[in-house]
Design an enzyme around this catalytic site. Sequence first.
Site, PDB file in Angstrom:
ATOM      1  N   SER A  73       1.524 -27.374 -67.517  1.00 40.45           N
ATOM      2  CA  SER A  73       1.604 -27.215 -68.975  1.00 40.45           C
ATOM      3  C   SER A  73       3.060 -27.117 -69.429  1.00 40.45           C
ATOM      4  O   SER A  73       3.455 -27.742 -70.414  1.00 40.45           O
ATOM      5  CB  SER A  73       0.839 -25.966 -69.431  1.00 40.45           C
ATOM      6  N   GLN A 180      -3.137 -34.517 -62.080  1.00 41.70           N
ATOM      7  CA  GLN A 180      -4.315 -34.813 -61.257  1.00 41.70           C
ATOM      8  C   GLN A 180      -4.030 -35.878 -60.195  1.00 41.70           C
ATOM      9  O   GLN A 180      -4.816 -36.048 -59.276  1.00 41.70           O
ATOM     10  CB  GLN A 180      -5.485 -35.297 -62.131  1.00 41.70           C
ATOM     11  N   SER A 200       1.776 -30.187 -60.777  1.00 45.24           N
ATOM     12  CA  SER A 200       1.495 -28.759 -60.644  1.00 45.24           C
ATOM     13  C   SER A 200       0.988 -28.453 -59.238  1.00 45.24           C
ATOM     14  O   SER A 200       0.188 -29.217 -58.687  1.00 45.24           O
ATOM     15  CB  SER A 200       0.429 -28.385 -61.679  1.00 45.24           C
ATOM     16  N   THR A 238      14.787 -16.724 -62.914  1.00 44.70           N
ATOM     17  CA  THR A 238      14.923 -16.571 -61.465  1.00 44.70           C
ATOM     18  C   THR A 238      13.970 -17.525 -60.766  1.00 44.70           C
ATOM     19  O   THR A 238      12.790 -17.610 -61.117  1.00 44.70           O
ATOM     20  CB  THR A 238      14.618 -15.112 -61.071  1.00 44.70           C
ATOM     21  N   CYS A 326     -10.192 -25.796 -69.628  1.00 42.87           N
ATOM     22  CA  CYS A 326      -9.556 -25.337 -70.853  1.00 42.87           C
ATOM     23  C   CYS A 326     -10.507 -25.367 -72.037  1.00 42.87           C
ATOM     24  O   CYS A 326     -10.354 -24.608 -72.981  1.00 42.87           O
ATOM     25  CB  CYS A 326      -8.364 -26.216 -71.174  1.00 42.87           C
TER      26      CYS A 326
END
Length: 393
Positions: A73, A180, A200, A238, A326
């Site tokens: 995202s 995906q 991701s 960080t 979602c």
Amino acid sequence: MEKMIYMDNAATTRVLPEVLEAMLPYYREDFYNPSSAYGKAGEVAAAVSKAKETIAKVINCKDEEIFFTAGGSESDNWAIKGVADSLKKKGNHIITTKIEHHAVLHTCEYLEKRGYDVTYLPVDEKGCVDLSELEKAIRPETILISVMFANNEIGTLQPVEEIGRIAHSHGILFHTDAVQAFGHVQIDVEKMNIDMLSASAHKINGPKGVGFLYIRKGVRFSNLIHGGAQEDGRRAGTVNAPGIAGFGRAAEIALSRMEERAGHESALRDRLIKRVLEEIPHTLLNGDPEKRLSNNASFCFRFIEGESLLIMLDQKGVMGSSGSACTSGSLDPSHVLLAIGRPHEIAHGSLRLTISEDTTAEDIDYTVDVLKEIIDRLRSMSPLYEDFVKKNG
Ligand SMILES: *Cc1c(COP(=O)(O)O)cnc(C)c1O
């Protein structure tokens, strides 16, 4: 033993033991901030660099073109807002599609409220973007084309290489949400003319809360997270060393097993699709029968309410989804199913089953058996179905 069959791998995946092993040292003995000056911190920084190198190889880019983020995202937000902001003098028009993930769609809607103009391209009944529509949508003020690599609900793969070619022939930047697809299918940002790519970790058996954005060298680009000088001063905060080490290991494993895994998954996916379509009447397959992710099966069952179906499947130990994680909990039918032309009442009866390397043929057969039983039961209680049977014999 109670059955537990996880068929929601598009929502998230399990962290592999090897991935967890790769992460643990950076929580325990090597907990140091990789930006610090002492030698031990340097060792952690080296581990982060190594992960970057591994990931860069997977998509054929340079190490310094990978920027770690907190997930898909954030990468999508950064790609679109970053380009919109840095190129606002050049133009205010963005092209995307109706079937993007909400991380892209809602970012575009946010920009529309701030003076940008967005074209949402339609897709055909298989969920594929029409390239001539894309060509037609291009204007002198178009600054970005953002089209996902593979759809998270219906699994359709887009003609990414052709889209990249079109974008570049007009001097327009091309971003793809490959969350995906990364680690599942071959990606080559050079060959495919991709300028920005989001991925991701938790969709490829890595940890949650880590992702990356690939940004082609030379692309002008505003930063999203302001603060320290991490990630070449482009993304402050960080560095998530354990997460990144895990992402690197997960990417390495995904790459080494890509073919084997796609073979295993697509065989089971096809068995699932074949049995469901043959044995459950009034069922539609969503997405492209051929050009789809190896682990995705998506259906619409007429006269069925998707939420009830999910609850009853869960009671039988099968974990699936009505579309995307979602949108679950909202009563609106999926924007993706509407975009491929499913009427509201049919879109409501959707089920997405996404398998993994762990899925077995027995899991598939058990799932189809309980699915048949549940759908029979739900339809026997449906007045709409009763009417339909009366009318059609
Ligand atoms: C899961 C997903 C995202 C969001 O990724 P997160 O890491 O969960 O933020 C974005 N796009 C697609 C296509 C996805 O499947």
